[in-house]
Scaffold this motif. Sequence first.
Motif, PDB file in Angstrom:
ATOM      1  N   SER B 294      -3.642  -4.480  -0.851  1.00 19.18           N
ATOM      2  CA  SER B 294      -4.683  -3.888  -0.009  1.00 19.18           C
ATOM      3  C   SER B 294      -4.929  -2.414  -0.319  1.00 19.18           C
ATOM      4  O   SER B 294      -4.027  -1.689  -0.735  1.00 19.18           O
ATOM      5  CB  SER B 294      -4.293  -4.052   1.462  1.00 19.18           C
ATOM      6  OG  SER B 294      -4.289  -5.437   1.796  1.00 19.18           O
ATOM      7  N   GLU B 295      -6.167  -2.008  -0.066  1.00 12.07           N
ATOM      8  CA  GLU B 295      -6.583  -0.610  -0.185  1.00 12.07           C
ATOM      9  C   GLU B 295      -6.376  -0.058  -1.592  1.00 12.07           C
ATOM     10  O   GLU B 295      -6.124   1.141  -1.764  1.00 12.07           O
ATOM     11  CB  GLU B 295      -5.875   0.261   0.873  1.00 12.07           C
ATOM     12  CG  GLU B 295      -6.181  -0.215   2.291  1.00 12.07           C
ATOM     13  CD  GLU B 295      -5.573   0.636   3.386  1.00 12.07           C
ATOM     14  OE1 GLU B 295      -5.491   1.862   3.217  1.00 12.07           O
ATOM     15  OE2 GLU B 295      -5.191   0.062   4.424  1.00 12.07           O
ATOM     16  N   ASN B 333      -9.564  -4.720   2.009  1.00 11.31           N
ATOM     17  CA  ASN B 333      -9.976  -3.323   1.930  1.00 11.31           C
ATOM     18  C   ASN B 333      -9.811  -2.691   0.557  1.00 11.31           C
ATOM     19  O   ASN B 333      -9.627  -1.486   0.436  1.00 11.31           O
ATOM     20  CB  ASN B 333      -9.188  -2.480   2.960  1.00 11.31           C
ATOM     21  CG  ASN B 333      -9.481  -2.904   4.381  1.00 11.31           C
ATOM     22  OD1 ASN B 333     -10.629  -3.147   4.729  1.00 11.31           O
ATOM     23  ND2 ASN B 333      -8.448  -3.022   5.185  1.00 11.31           N
ATOM     24  N   ASN B 334      -9.857  -3.509  -0.480  1.00 10.20           N
ATOM     25  CA  ASN B 334      -9.835  -2.953  -1.823  1.00 10.20           C
ATOM     26  C   ASN B 334     -11.229  -2.464  -2.223  1.00 10.20           C
ATOM     27  O   ASN B 334     -12.241  -2.928  -1.689  1.00 10.20           O
ATOM     28  CB  ASN B 334      -9.362  -4.027  -2.808  1.00 10.20           C
ATOM     29  CG  ASN B 334      -7.945  -4.477  -2.501  1.00 10.20           C
ATOM     30  OD1 ASN B 334      -6.994  -3.735  -2.724  1.00 10.20           O
ATOM     31  ND2 ASN B 334      -7.792  -5.693  -1.952  1.00 10.20           N
ATOM     32  N   SER B 335     -11.269  -1.559  -3.181  1.00 10.27           N
ATOM     33  CA  SER B 335     -12.527  -1.047  -3.717  1.00 10.27           C
ATOM     34  C   SER B 335     -12.651  -1.453  -5.180  1.00 10.27           C
ATOM     35  O   SER B 335     -11.727  -1.215  -5.968  1.00 10.27           O
ATOM     36  CB  SER B 335     -12.556   0.489  -3.645  1.00 10.27           C
ATOM     37  OG  SER B 335     -12.469   0.950  -2.331  1.00 10.27           O
ATOM     38  N   GLY B 367     -12.884  -6.909   4.243  1.00  9.46           N
ATOM     39  CA  GLY B 367     -13.143  -5.483   4.073  1.00  9.46           C
ATOM     40  C   GLY B 367     -13.115  -4.986   2.645  1.00  9.46           C
ATOM     41  O   GLY B 367     -13.060  -3.784   2.424  1.00  9.46           O
ATOM     42  N   ASN B 368     -13.170  -5.876   1.677  1.00  8.33           N
ATOM     43  CA  ASN B 368     -13.251  -5.411   0.296  1.00  8.33           C
ATOM     44  C   ASN B 368     -14.664  -4.899   0.011  1.00  8.33           C
ATOM     45  O   ASN B 368     -15.648  -5.426   0.527  1.00  8.33           O
ATOM     46  CB  ASN B 368     -12.872  -6.539  -0.663  1.00  8.33           C
ATOM     47  CG  ASN B 368     -11.428  -6.947  -0.480  1.00  8.33           C
ATOM     48  OD1 ASN B 368     -10.519  -6.192  -0.798  1.00  8.33           O
ATOM     49  ND2 ASN B 368     -11.209  -8.148   0.079  1.00  8.33           N
TER      50      ASN B 368
ATOM     51  N   HIS C 302      -8.521   8.111  -5.642  1.00  4.72           N
ATOM     52  CA  HIS C 302      -7.966   7.409  -4.490  1.00  4.72           C
ATOM     53  C   HIS C 302      -7.341   8.458  -3.573  1.00  4.72           C
ATOM     54  O   HIS C 302      -6.384   9.131  -3.940  1.00  4.72           O
ATOM     55  CB  HIS C 302      -6.900   6.408  -4.934  1.00  4.72           C
ATOM     56  CG  HIS C 302      -6.458   5.473  -3.838  1.00  4.72           C
ATOM     57  ND1 HIS C 302      -5.666   5.881  -2.791  1.00  4.72           N
ATOM     58  CD2 HIS C 302      -6.690   4.153  -3.645  1.00  4.72           C
ATOM     59  CE1 HIS C 302      -5.444   4.836  -1.989  1.00  4.72           C
ATOM     60  NE2 HIS C 302      -6.050   3.782  -2.488  1.00  4.72           N
ATOM     61  N   HIS C 340     -12.305   6.064  -3.235  1.00  3.33           N
ATOM     62  CA  HIS C 340     -11.704   5.296  -2.145  1.00  3.33           C
ATOM     63  C   HIS C 340     -10.938   6.256  -1.240  1.00  3.33           C
ATOM     64  O   HIS C 340     -10.161   7.086  -1.717  1.00  3.33           O
ATOM     65  CB  HIS C 340     -10.751   4.238  -2.704  1.00  3.33           C
ATOM     66  CG  HIS C 340     -10.049   3.454  -1.642  1.00  3.33           C
ATOM     67  ND1 HIS C 340     -10.394   2.169  -1.300  1.00  3.33           N
ATOM     68  CD2 HIS C 340      -9.024   3.783  -0.811  1.00  3.33           C
ATOM     69  CE1 HIS C 340      -9.616   1.738  -0.317  1.00  3.33           C
ATOM     70  NE2 HIS C 340      -8.770   2.701  -0.002  1.00  3.33           N
ATOM     71  N   SER C 342      -8.381   6.188   2.101  1.00  2.00           N
ATOM     72  CA  SER C 342      -7.610   5.509   3.135  1.00  2.00           C
ATOM     73  C   SER C 342      -7.100   6.557   4.120  1.00  2.00           C
ATOM     74  O   SER C 342      -6.428   7.514   3.734  1.00  2.00           O
ATOM     75  CB  SER C 342      -6.402   4.775   2.521  1.00  2.00           C
ATOM     76  OG  SER C 342      -6.780   3.577   1.895  1.00  2.00           O
ATOM     77  N   HIS C 374     -15.860   4.377  -0.426  1.00  2.00           N
ATOM     78  CA  HIS C 374     -15.348   3.342   0.482  1.00  2.00           C
ATOM     79  C   HIS C 374     -14.249   3.945   1.346  1.00  2.00           C
ATOM     80  O   HIS C 374     -13.231   4.412   0.835  1.00  2.00           O
ATOM     81  CB  HIS C 374     -14.786   2.171  -0.337  1.00  2.00           C
ATOM     82  CG  HIS C 374     -14.293   1.041   0.488  1.00  2.00           C
ATOM     83  ND1 HIS C 374     -13.279   0.205   0.082  1.00  2.00           N
ATOM     84  CD2 HIS C 374     -14.663   0.586   1.717  1.00  2.00           C
ATOM     85  CE1 HIS C 374     -13.041  -0.706   1.012  1.00  2.00           C
ATOM     86  NE2 HIS C 374     -13.873  -0.504   2.001  1.00  2.00           N
ATOM     87  N   VAL C 376     -11.555   3.418   4.367  1.00  2.00           N
ATOM     88  CA  VAL C 376     -10.766   2.465   5.131  1.00  2.00           C
ATOM     89  C   VAL C 376      -9.906   3.266   6.108  1.00  2.00           C
ATOM     90  O   VAL C 376      -9.090   4.082   5.677  1.00  2.00           O
ATOM     91  CB  VAL C 376      -9.858   1.630   4.201  1.00  2.00           C
ATOM     92  CG1 VAL C 376      -9.011   0.668   5.012  1.00  2.00           C
ATOM     93  CG2 VAL C 376     -10.685   0.919   3.144  1.00  2.00           C
ATOM     94  N   THR C 399       0.322  -2.116   5.617  1.00  2.00           N
ATOM     95  CA  THR C 399      -1.123  -2.280   5.804  1.00  2.00           C
ATOM     96  C   THR C 399      -1.423  -3.402   6.779  1.00  2.00           C
ATOM     97  O   THR C 399      -2.574  -3.637   7.112  1.00  2.00           O
ATOM     98  CB  THR C 399      -1.843  -2.627   4.479  1.00  2.00           C
ATOM     99  OG1 THR C 399      -1.332  -3.882   4.019  1.00  2.00           O
ATOM    100  CG2 THR C 399      -1.623  -1.567   3.436  1.00  2.00           C
TER     101      THR C 399
END
Lengths: 447, 447, 447
Positions: B294-295, B333-335, B367-368, C302, C340, C342, C374, C376, C399
């Motif tokens: 994730s993320e 939630n990856n991009s 959420g990707n 990131h 991205h 987070s 993006h 998150v 997560t």
Amino acid sequence: MASKNYYDVTEWPVGNPFEDIGEVINSIIADIKSRQTDTDVNKGGKPGAVIYIPPGDYHLGSQVVIDISYLKIMGSGHGFTSSSIRFNTSENEWADLHELWPGGSRILVDIPLEVNDEEYKGAAFYVERSGNPRISSVEFSDFCIDGLHFIEDGSGETNPENTYTNGKTGIYVASACDSFRITGMGFVYLEHGITIYHADALTIHDNFIAECGNCIELRGWGQASKITDNLIGAGFKGYSIYAQNFGGLLITANNIFPRGASSIYFDGVTRSSITNNRLHSFYPGMVVFRENCSENMVSSNHFLRDHEPWTPFLGIDNGLDDLYGLLYISGNNNSVIANHFSEVINTQNIKPVGATPVIIRIVSGNGNYISNNHVVATEVHAKISDSCFSAQVDALLTTEASEPLTVITVLVEKESLQNTILDSGGDAQVVMDKTVNAFRATPTPGA
Amino acid sequence: MASKNYYDVTEWPVGNPFEDIGEVINSIIADIKSRQTDTDVNKGGKPGAVIYIPPGDYHLGSQVVIDISYLKIMGSGHGFTSSSIRFNTSENEWADLHELWPGGSRILVDIPLEVNDEEYKGAAFYVERSGNPRISSVEFSDFCIDGLHFIEDGSGETNPENTYTNGKTGIYVASACDSFRITGMGFVYLEHGITIYHADALTIHDNFIAECGNCIELRGWGQASKITDNLIGAGFKGYSIYAQNFGGLLITANNIFPRGASSIYFDGVTRSSITNNRLHSFYPGMVVFRENCSENMVSSNHFLRDHEPWTPFLGIDNGLDDLYGLLYISGNNNSVIANHFSEVINTQNIKPVGATPVIIRIVSGNGNYISNNHVVATEVHAKISDSCFSAQVDALLTTEASEPLTVITVLVEKESLQNTILDSGGDAQVVMDKTVNAFRATPTPGA
Amino acid sequence: MASKNYYDVTEWPVGNPFEDIGEVINSIIADIKSRQTDTDVNKGGKPGAVIYIPPGDYHLGSQVVIDISYLKIMGSGHGFTSSSIRFNTSENEWADLHELWPGGSRILVDIPLEVNDEEYKGAAFYVERSGNPRISSVEFSDFCIDGLHFIEDGSGETNPENTYTNGKTGIYVASACDSFRITGMGFVYLEHGITIYHADALTIHDNFIAECGNCIELRGWGQASKITDNLIGAGFKGYSIYAQNFGGLLITANNIFPRGASSIYFDGVTRSSITNNRLHSFYPGMVVFRENCSENMVSSNHFLRDHEPWTPFLGIDNGLDDLYGLLYISGNNNSVIANHFSEVINTQNIKPVGATPVIIRIVSGNGNYISNNHVVATEVHAKISDSCFSAQVDALLTTEASEPLTVITVLVEKESLQNTILDSGGDAQVVMDKTVNAFRATPTPGA
């Protein structure tokens, strides 16, 4: 039992490395070969050797010829300094300079050249081997190759030291090669820094290659290589990076500064990447794709084109006009995504007079995807300086006293169909046949 | 007063490094430890040492066991050459080859292995220390670890040298480690190149790791590390890069070539980056996220999947079919932003027959964010060659004699909700429930 | 004929390197200069030298003063280990630790400092030369600079080893410099790791710079440099990377971990790139652009901001609240594309209480292009641990047990006009005057 595979050029009994390091290294290579006598298939390795060049000034009159794998030649200092600044300083001031020449573990290329000699004859290091396997894992590391002087070339340039012509090459690889490494090196005042034919799995990493006619040329064809994390800047008439018929080349994390006729020039290159570089040029044609360059990726780069700020090179350029494009594409299915372009010019200098400069230009080809590029174009009143360094810094930092400049952010020529242009300019900034190409304008405030 | 912390394996009085460099290095490590006697809290450093391996062929029969921090082992040559090409050349031709083996500062891994030995027993370099602090700043630099041969493994592969099985590992770190560095190395013909458990602030930079069953495996868990600027390519059944339960891993500027069952395989990895790599594979499943990854960020990469061009590996693959996806995502939630994908296959080879290949596939997860990816898919008539190098170059450069291939650019499975897919394919190319996921089609010409 | 330009500090007859390596290196530099007597313009190179520091503990009481080009100082081990973890471990446990200090080729900075000494006096290595040309090609490679201890600074911090204050600097370059290289180094427990004024074509590559008050500071002005592939993490009150009035800086492929008041702080920087980094912080203000930073590129990074998990630093932060923005921009025409973000925080810790945290904030400036980012954001119940490493890993991998957190993905302040915000949040998440800035909301499912 101590290793016989470590050589120091200053300790080798044949020749004098300060007078002709080429003779010394060739003698060492002959010694290595004479000891590679093991012919047992299951034991018989030929592990090569390392040749160490301590810091010092070493003239090279004899070309080094390398035809064995696993040879590493290494020094202790890339030794770059600007010879261009020195040669454009009055000789009256030379006595006050701390030093006049590059340094580190420095090769002074003194090869005697005749007019019309073939190009490879001017190479300090010449690599060639026929047969199988391809020559592998030759490494060059942490030393300096200095071509010393440029010469008159009939171009009319008044200072011969500004011609970027001298027939000299730093490293020339003539035959197919595998897993070579060039790292931590300095190259200066050579007409060609690195010229390599038929490269596979090549690494050119973390070098300083500047004030050369051309910096890196990958010729013939090749695959699966990387040019990464270098400081590079060619002369006004050459390439900082050139690649021909290459697949799978990764050019990333380089800081490529002026001048360079092109920062990067691709000739028939496919499925390669130009990502995440900082590119700075004084002319159009910063990145050029010719001869059906296809399926390449240009992403996350910062392009800056501004003006020549230094007196000695005023009025010199690469001959391209402002309609050529900073990024010129001939080919299919390339991706140009998420790049920043800054164009900073004096409208009086725009060529042809009154033209609207072009940033990204698709000359021919289908299926290119141009998305989310941000173009910032400003007009400035160019400052010129006798000091190369302060002029460049000054220009780089000037963002205030400027006005917006009208440009074409993307121009797609009529021969090109089925391209997709997204969020890379407003309707008026993207010029193409919008019935045969796809388009989405960058939204505008209040729209 | 000269340093006692610099060791040359060819000058150490215990053992013979050419017969068993493991015995020599273990003896040196024992010497270093015997001298670490300072127990004064305010003075008592244990600075470690450097062990130098000059170019040469060094058999390793005894595993090196490292349990001290600040040990650097370095050579003068990564020494990679393709053993695979040699082992797939007729023995009749071997007498004509310039050299038969890799070289440089080369470790020949000769560890005697029993069937069913635990994996770590096959490691040339084994690092393990319990207690506190974690073992720190062990460095491996500029030498070659060669596993020599693969062996029959019951898979039916007719040439045992093509099995990628031999029970050997280059470097195996069993316990938590901090600030390790692996740079400038070559790894070849090992079942596992680098296996590291519980890494923190690890650097794997500028290495050549190829023709190994698996190249880099980060196991257990770990954080804040980087795998950068390497040339990597595993065998058909292993991973080029594998990471497990990792946070904050940066994988960038790598050129990862075939084969590799996966170029990059993430197992429970979070908040990590795969950016700016060149990835080339012959199979689907190039990049795989399993177990709730994730993320993470996948950006500015160039993916190329084409076909196996070399005779010895024809018909061998990783067992995945074309519905699997080149990029397979299970997680939230990856991009996936600004990547280029080239898929080049012969429709006759598509599995299952008649299927529409999938490029990006979200198997599960919410959420990707999949945005601005450019997919180029073409059908070719595969060329096959007995020459590995020319076959690959040929395939890479073939972009002309091809026709467009219909693919699904993004497939979002039913279990997945709230994903966002933008400008990554037309309406027909993006297959998902568009009422529970967000979608914007890439505009099409004339629309 | 053997080289006189290779020096080993343990073999030099003047001084004792273990007691004061500064005296030894200064004596070597004096020797190098005494031999630079060639004044012939066409021959007279001053190639410099290499000074080798084998692994070992070397106290430095005298500042090294460098005023010659082409000097390379190199060791065989970056030697980083966490001193912070040790100094936050009970002294009762120290006897059980394998080692107490960093190692490798380690400089122990023991410079005697007075209160109110000028900053440069605390530098282990001080580079300064006036006149022309600028000092060039000084290189630092593969050794460790350890500031040993932090001290009480009146801040009220109970453990003086946690203050990040001691007046010490690793490398301080006071005058304009060209083509310097800092590679493979370790820096630890210094108030300032690397401080460089007026840099041109600088390389800071593949270093480990952590547990320093500030890690890298480029001051004054500068151009065309790169900070690449480093592991970096400053203390809570300093900068991991700081740059001032710089043009053409490329910051890429770095893994920048906590703490750091800012991961990257730009002061009047233009036409530079922050691309492809992994950035992790415990506070807002991760990346800050102040004083009209313009035409910069922030792409493929990131960003992770989560919470402090380690007991000794609980309650300490950089003083900024959650309205400040993770990315704070004052300036014009910047590009923020394909990043991205987070954000993982405990809502109880949000400051001011009840505020909606801001991710990207444009404080002032026109023409910024914010696209395809993006975000998150999740709420967690923070875990705290006495173990620094396991706490961080634990936090990184968490997560699942989290809930979505409402944030403002982009906030454009009223002073800012003509900015473009695309696909970086929904209508409610992007807060600005949408009549004077351009906007396109990220599509939402089912919409």
